[in-house]
Design a protein around this motif. Structure first.
Motif, PDB file in Angstrom:
ATOM      1  N   ASN A  50      43.346  41.183  51.683  1.00 28.15           N
ATOM      2  CA  ASN A  50      42.004  41.367  50.649  1.00 28.15           C
ATOM      3  C   ASN A  50      41.497  42.584  50.691  1.00 28.15           C
ATOM      4  O   ASN A  50      40.942  43.064  49.371  1.00 28.15           O
ATOM      5  CB  ASN A  50      41.209  40.193  51.339  1.00 28.15           C
ATOM      6  CG  ASN A  50      40.258  39.519  50.455  1.00 28.15           C
ATOM      7  OD1 ASN A  50      40.386  39.551  49.195  1.00 28.15           O
ATOM      8  ND2 ASN A  50      39.193  38.682  51.149  1.00 28.15           N
ATOM      9  N   ARG A  51      41.407  43.467  51.429  1.00 25.78           N
ATOM     10  CA  ARG A  51      40.781  44.643  51.612  1.00 25.78           C
ATOM     11  C   ARG A  51      41.337  45.517  50.719  1.00 25.78           C
ATOM     12  O   ARG A  51      41.048  46.384  49.745  1.00 25.78           O
ATOM     13  CB  ARG A  51      40.489  45.476  53.001  1.00 25.78           C
ATOM     14  CG  ARG A  51      39.886  46.718  53.018  1.00 25.78           C
ATOM     15  CD  ARG A  51      39.738  47.221  54.266  1.00 25.78           C
ATOM     16  NE  ARG A  51      40.973  46.891  55.280  1.00 25.78           N
ATOM     17  CZ  ARG A  51      40.845  46.201  56.347  1.00 25.78           C
ATOM     18  NH1 ARG A  51      39.814  45.714  56.712  1.00 25.78           N
ATOM     19  NH2 ARG A  51      42.019  46.207  57.021  1.00 25.78           N
ATOM     20  N   THR A  52      42.773  45.717  50.812  1.00 22.31           N
ATOM     21  CA  THR A  52      43.517  46.640  50.044  1.00 22.31           C
ATOM     22  C   THR A  52      43.745  46.480  48.570  1.00 22.31           C
ATOM     23  O   THR A  52      43.641  47.079  47.688  1.00 22.31           O
ATOM     24  CB  THR A  52      44.936  46.606  50.481  1.00 22.31           C
ATOM     25  OG1 THR A  52      45.112  46.952  52.099  1.00 22.31           O
ATOM     26  CG2 THR A  52      45.875  47.583  49.705  1.00 22.31           C
ATOM     27  N   TYR A  53      43.835  44.982  48.100  1.00 20.95           N
ATOM     28  CA  TYR A  53      43.934  44.742  46.809  1.00 20.95           C
ATOM     29  C   TYR A  53      42.886  44.201  46.088  1.00 20.95           C
ATOM     30  O   TYR A  53      42.840  43.982  44.715  1.00 20.95           O
ATOM     31  CB  TYR A  53      45.315  43.512  46.757  1.00 20.95           C
ATOM     32  CG  TYR A  53      46.495  44.118  47.104  1.00 20.95           C
ATOM     33  CD1 TYR A  53      47.150  45.035  46.310  1.00 20.95           C
ATOM     34  CD2 TYR A  53      46.898  44.046  48.467  1.00 20.95           C
ATOM     35  CE1 TYR A  53      48.457  45.877  46.630  1.00 20.95           C
ATOM     36  CE2 TYR A  53      48.175  44.518  48.882  1.00 20.95           C
ATOM     37  CZ  TYR A  53      48.865  45.396  48.014  1.00 20.95           C
ATOM     38  OH  TYR A  53      50.043  45.958  48.461  1.00 20.95           O
ATOM     39  N   ARG A  54      41.645  43.619  46.906  1.00 28.03           N
ATOM     40  CA  ARG A  54      40.586  42.978  46.146  1.00 28.03           C
ATOM     41  C   ARG A  54      39.365  43.930  46.335  1.00 28.03           C
ATOM     42  O   ARG A  54      38.231  43.504  46.161  1.00 28.03           O
ATOM     43  CB  ARG A  54      40.512  41.688  46.474  1.00 28.03           C
ATOM     44  CG  ARG A  54      41.711  40.899  46.035  1.00 28.03           C
ATOM     45  CD  ARG A  54      41.475  39.307  46.066  1.00 28.03           C
ATOM     46  NE  ARG A  54      40.647  38.751  45.664  1.00 28.03           N
ATOM     47  CZ  ARG A  54      39.731  37.873  45.977  1.00 28.03           C
ATOM     48  NH1 ARG A  54      39.614  37.611  47.199  1.00 28.03           N
ATOM     49  NH2 ARG A  54      38.772  37.432  45.181  1.00 28.03           N
ATOM     50  N   ASN A  55      39.527  44.719  47.488  1.00 24.24           N
ATOM     51  CA  ASN A  55      38.023  45.596  47.830  1.00 24.24           C
ATOM     52  C   ASN A  55      37.390  44.791  48.434  1.00 24.24           C
ATOM     53  O   ASN A  55      36.062  44.904  48.243  1.00 24.24           O
ATOM     54  CB  ASN A  55      37.501  46.466  46.803  1.00 24.24           C
ATOM     55  CG  ASN A  55      38.544  47.554  46.553  1.00 24.24           C
ATOM     56  OD1 ASN A  55      39.363  48.231  47.074  1.00 24.24           O
ATOM     57  ND2 ASN A  55      38.544  47.634  45.046  1.00 24.24           N
ATOM     58  N   ILE A  56      37.526  43.643  49.105  1.00 24.22           N
ATOM     59  CA  ILE A  56      36.960  42.548  49.784  1.00 24.22           C
ATOM     60  C   ILE A  56      37.159  42.466  51.281  1.00 24.22           C
ATOM     61  O   ILE A  56      38.227  42.132  51.576  1.00 24.22           O
ATOM     62  CB  ILE A  56      36.815  41.158  49.199  1.00 24.22           C
ATOM     63  CG1 ILE A  56      36.576  41.290  47.794  1.00 24.22           C
ATOM     64  CG2 ILE A  56      36.076  40.331  50.036  1.00 24.22           C
ATOM     65  CD1 ILE A  56      36.736  39.980  47.076  1.00 24.22           C
ATOM     66  N   ASP A  57      36.450  43.135  52.290  1.00 24.48           N
ATOM     67  CA  ASP A  57      36.829  43.360  53.477  1.00 24.48           C
ATOM     68  C   ASP A  57      36.457  41.987  54.471  1.00 24.48           C
ATOM     69  O   ASP A  57      35.532  42.113  55.150  1.00 24.48           O
ATOM     70  CB  ASP A  57      36.130  44.690  54.244  1.00 24.48           C
ATOM     71  CG  ASP A  57      36.839  44.853  55.593  1.00 24.48           C
ATOM     72  OD1 ASP A  57      37.787  44.511  56.082  1.00 24.48           O
ATOM     73  OD2 ASP A  57      36.091  45.747  56.101  1.00 24.48           O
TER      74      ASP A  57
END
Length: 145
Positions: free
Chosen positions: A49-56
Protein backbone atom coordinates in the motif's frame (compact mmCIF):
# COMPACT_ATOMS: atom_id res chain seq x y z
CA UNK A 1 -10.52 -20.01 -16.05
CA UNK A 2 -7.02 -20.29 -14.70
CA UNK A 3 -5.89 -18.88 -11.41
CA UNK A 4 -3.39 -19.49 -8.68
CA UNK A 5 -3.88 -18.97 -4.97
CA UNK A 6 -0.71 -18.33 -2.99
CA UNK A 7 -1.43 -18.72 0.71
CA UNK A 8 1.96 -18.49 2.48
CA UNK A 9 0.43 -20.72 5.21
CA UNK A 10 -1.94 -17.93 6.25
CA UNK A 11 -5.18 -19.61 5.26
CA UNK A 12 -5.91 -23.13 4.10
CA UNK A 13 -9.63 -23.62 3.48
CA UNK A 14 -10.32 -21.70 0.28
CA UNK A 15 -12.00 -24.29 -1.96
CA UNK A 16 -15.22 -22.24 -1.96
CA UNK A 17 -13.33 -19.42 -3.66
CA UNK A 18 -13.39 -21.49 -6.86
CA UNK A 19 -17.13 -20.79 -7.11
CA UNK A 20 -16.70 -17.09 -6.25
CA UNK A 21 -14.06 -16.63 -8.93
CA UNK A 22 -15.91 -18.71 -11.54
CA UNK A 23 -19.27 -17.00 -10.94
CA UNK A 24 -17.72 -13.52 -11.04
CA UNK A 25 -15.86 -14.25 -14.27
CA UNK A 26 -18.93 -15.83 -15.90
CA UNK A 27 -21.12 -12.91 -14.85
CA UNK A 28 -18.68 -10.55 -16.57
CA UNK A 29 -18.21 -12.79 -19.65
CA UNK A 30 -14.55 -13.29 -18.82
CA UNK A 31 -14.37 -17.03 -18.24
CA UNK A 32 -11.18 -17.34 -20.32
CA UNK A 33 -9.06 -15.41 -17.85
CA UNK A 34 -5.89 -15.80 -15.83
CA UNK A 35 -5.30 -14.25 -12.41
CA UNK A 36 -3.49 -14.78 -9.12
CA UNK A 37 -4.81 -14.45 -5.59
CA UNK A 38 -2.03 -13.91 -3.06
CA UNK A 39 -2.64 -14.07 0.69
CA UNK A 40 -0.39 -11.80 2.73
CA UNK A 41 -0.01 -10.53 6.29
CA UNK A 42 -0.39 -7.01 7.71
CA UNK A 43 3.24 -6.00 7.19
CA UNK A 44 3.29 -7.09 3.56
CA UNK A 45 0.00 -5.40 2.60
CA UNK A 46 1.08 -2.19 4.35
CA UNK A 47 4.35 -2.20 2.40
CA UNK A 48 2.46 -2.78 -0.87
CA UNK A 49 0.00 0.00 0.00
CA UNK A 50 2.83 2.39 0.89
CA UNK A 51 4.92 1.56 -2.18
CA UNK A 52 2.21 1.57 -4.83
CA UNK A 53 -0.50 3.83 -3.40
CA UNK A 54 1.45 6.14 -1.09
CA UNK A 55 -0.87 5.14 1.76
CA UNK A 56 1.05 3.96 4.83
CA UNK A 57 -1.49 1.69 6.51
CA UNK A 58 -2.87 -1.83 6.46
CA UNK A 59 -5.71 -2.47 4.04
CA UNK A 60 -7.77 -5.54 3.18
CA UNK A 61 -7.30 -6.00 -0.58
CA UNK A 62 -5.24 -4.47 -3.37
CA UNK A 63 -5.63 -5.40 -7.02
CA UNK A 64 -3.05 -4.92 -9.75
CA UNK A 65 -4.75 -5.06 -13.13
CA UNK A 66 -2.68 -5.86 -16.19
CA UNK A 67 -5.36 -4.51 -18.52
CA UNK A 68 -5.29 -0.74 -18.47
CA UNK A 69 -8.21 0.46 -20.54
CA UNK A 70 -11.92 1.12 -20.25
CA UNK A 71 -12.81 -1.38 -22.93
CA UNK A 72 -14.23 -4.69 -21.64
CA UNK A 73 -12.34 -7.34 -23.59
CA UNK A 74 -13.43 -10.86 -24.51
CA UNK A 75 -11.40 -13.99 -25.15
CA UNK A 76 -8.24 -15.06 -23.30
CA UNK A 77 -7.32 -12.39 -20.78
CA UNK A 78 -4.50 -12.05 -18.27
CA UNK A 79 -6.19 -9.99 -15.58
CA UNK A 80 -3.54 -9.49 -12.90
CA UNK A 81 -3.03 -10.09 -9.18
CA UNK A 82 -5.21 -9.74 -6.10
CA UNK A 83 -3.39 -9.31 -2.76
CA UNK A 84 -5.55 -10.16 0.26
CA UNK A 85 -4.57 -9.46 3.84
CA UNK A 86 -5.79 -12.46 5.83
CA UNK A 87 -5.38 -10.91 9.32
CA UNK A 88 -7.32 -7.81 8.20
CA UNK A 89 -10.00 -10.01 6.62
CA UNK A 90 -10.43 -11.86 9.93
CA UNK A 91 -10.70 -8.58 11.85
CA UNK A 92 -13.32 -7.26 9.43
CA UNK A 93 -15.37 -10.43 9.65
CA UNK A 94 -15.61 -9.87 13.41
CA UNK A 95 -16.27 -6.13 13.00
CA UNK A 96 -19.09 -6.74 10.50
CA UNK A 97 -20.39 -9.73 12.47
CA UNK A 98 -20.30 -12.23 9.65
CA UNK A 99 -18.26 -15.29 8.77
CA UNK A 100 -14.70 -15.31 7.49
CA UNK A 101 -16.04 -17.19 4.47
CA UNK A 102 -18.34 -14.26 3.67
CA UNK A 103 -15.62 -11.66 4.16
CA UNK A 104 -13.00 -13.52 2.13
CA UNK A 105 -15.52 -14.21 -0.64
CA UNK A 106 -16.48 -10.53 -0.70
CA UNK A 107 -12.85 -9.42 -0.91
CA UNK A 108 -12.02 -11.88 -3.71
CA UNK A 109 -15.09 -10.78 -5.68
CA UNK A 110 -14.26 -7.13 -4.99
CA UNK A 111 -10.63 -7.51 -6.06
CA UNK A 112 -11.63 -9.46 -9.16
CA UNK A 113 -14.11 -6.78 -10.22
CA UNK A 114 -11.28 -4.25 -9.95
CA UNK A 115 -9.20 -6.46 -12.27
CA UNK A 116 -12.14 -6.45 -14.67
CA UNK A 117 -12.19 -2.66 -14.80
CA UNK A 118 -14.57 -1.53 -12.06
CA UNK A 119 -13.41 1.48 -10.04
CA UNK A 120 -15.35 2.66 -7.00
CA UNK A 121 -12.52 4.90 -5.77
CA UNK A 122 -12.94 7.65 -8.34
CA UNK A 123 -16.52 7.04 -9.45
CA UNK A 124 -19.42 7.07 -6.97
CA UNK A 125 -21.94 5.86 -9.56
CA UNK A 126 -19.76 2.86 -10.36
CA UNK A 127 -19.33 2.25 -6.62
CA UNK A 128 -23.06 1.51 -6.31
CA UNK A 129 -22.99 -0.70 -9.41
CA UNK A 130 -19.94 -2.56 -8.11
CA UNK A 131 -21.29 -3.12 -4.60
CA UNK A 132 -24.71 -4.22 -5.90
CA UNK A 133 -22.95 -6.63 -8.27
CA UNK A 134 -20.86 -8.08 -5.42
CA UNK A 135 -24.02 -8.69 -3.39
CA UNK A 136 -25.75 -10.26 -6.40
CA UNK A 137 -22.85 -12.65 -7.06
CA UNK A 138 -22.44 -13.69 -3.43
CA UNK A 139 -26.20 -14.05 -2.92
CA UNK A 140 -26.36 -16.34 -5.96
CA UNK A 141 -23.80 -18.55 -4.20
CA UNK A 142 -25.76 -18.37 -0.93
CA UNK A 143 -22.84 -16.59 0.76
CA UNK A 144 -24.74 -14.05 2.80
CA UNK A 145 -24.04 -11.70 5.68
Amino acid sequence: MNYEIVDNNLYKDYDYLNDVIKTTLEHENASDAYLSVIFVDNDEIQEINRTYRNIDRVTDVISFALEDNDEKLVGDRILGDIYLCIPRMKEQAKEYNHSEKRELSFLVCHGLLHLLGYDHVNNKEEEKVMFDLQDEILDSLNITR
